[in-house]
Design an enzyme around this catalytic site. Structure first.
Site, PDB file in Angstrom:
ATOM      1  N   ASP A  96       0.829  -1.215   0.000  1.00  0.00           N
ATOM      2  CA  ASP A  96       0.000   0.000   0.000  1.00  0.00           C
ATOM      3  C   ASP A  96       0.860   1.261   0.000  1.00  0.00           C
ATOM      4  OD1 ASP A  96      -2.461   1.276  -0.145  1.00  0.00           O
ATOM      5  OD2 ASP A  96      -2.782   1.282   2.021  1.00  0.00           O
ATOM      6  N   LYS A  98       1.911   4.633  -1.033  1.00  0.00           N
ATOM      7  CA  LYS A  98       1.302   5.797  -1.670  1.00  0.00           C
ATOM      8  C   LYS A  98       1.654   7.025  -0.829  1.00  0.00           C
ATOM      9  CE  LYS A  98      -3.079   4.917   0.692  1.00  0.00           C
ATOM     10  NZ  LYS A  98      -4.477   4.561   0.522  1.00  0.00           N
ATOM     11  N   ASN A 101       0.614   7.448   2.845  1.00  0.00           N
ATOM     12  CA  ASN A 101       1.193   6.559   3.854  1.00  0.00           C
ATOM     13  C   ASN A 101       2.662   6.851   4.142  1.00  0.00           C
ATOM     14  OD1 ASN A 101      -1.231   5.263   4.170  1.00  0.00           O
ATOM     15  ND2 ASN A 101      -0.715   3.551   2.846  1.00  0.00           N
TER      16      ASN A 101
END
Length: 155
Positions: A96, A98, A101
């Site tokens: 995840d 991105k 984050n």
């Protein structure tokens, strides 16, 4: 402090993601990975006491500035790569990555955050089959439903 409502986690079948995140943050010890100092629960909530990153997230900085100069970009990319390399050394894939984050600390360094979609126990010969991630940032292997390994985190 990250607060997760137990009822929401159970209702949406997300309890496993909270447990995974807690397990990973408990074992992580790297300057560019968010550190969990404590975790506890009440009858209604799960609590994680995490590093405070006063600089916001990378998405906020990208929306304000639109572009980083080459030196800044190299700096941030290098720190993110070191964080991902560390996570991979623990046989974890992140899945995840991105801007939302990637948190920025008060000293300008990054902290990789939000390990809810991470997968533990993935070595160089294994891949994860579950379909997950943020649609705008999915690796081609994920879209092709071929299973993803460590290389997909760099995509």
């Amino acid at each position: 402090m990250k607060v997760l409502k137990k009822a929401f986690l159970v209702k949406n079948n997300h309890l496993k993601y909270a447990i995974t995140e807690c397990n990973i943050l408990k074992q992580s010890n790297h300057p560019f990975v968010l550190k969990m100092h404590y975790a506890f629960q009440t009858p209604d909530n799960l609590y994680m006491i995490l590093d405070y990153c006063s600089g916001g997230d990378m998405a906020v900085h990208l929306s304000k500035r639109q572009i980083f100069d080459e030196t800044e970009a190299k700096f941030f990319v290098a720190e993110v790569i070191l964080a991902i390399e560390y996570i991979h050394s623990l046989n974890i894939i992140y899945r995840d990555l991105k801007p939302e984050n990637i948190l920025i600390c008060h000293d300008g360094h990054v902290k990789l955050a939000d390990f809810g979609l991470a997968k533990e126990g993935i070595n160089d010969k294994m891949s994860a089959r579950s379909f997950c991630g943020s649609p705008a940032y999915l690796a081609p292997e994920m879209l092709a439903n071929k299973g993803v390994g460590k290389a997909s985190d760099i995509y």
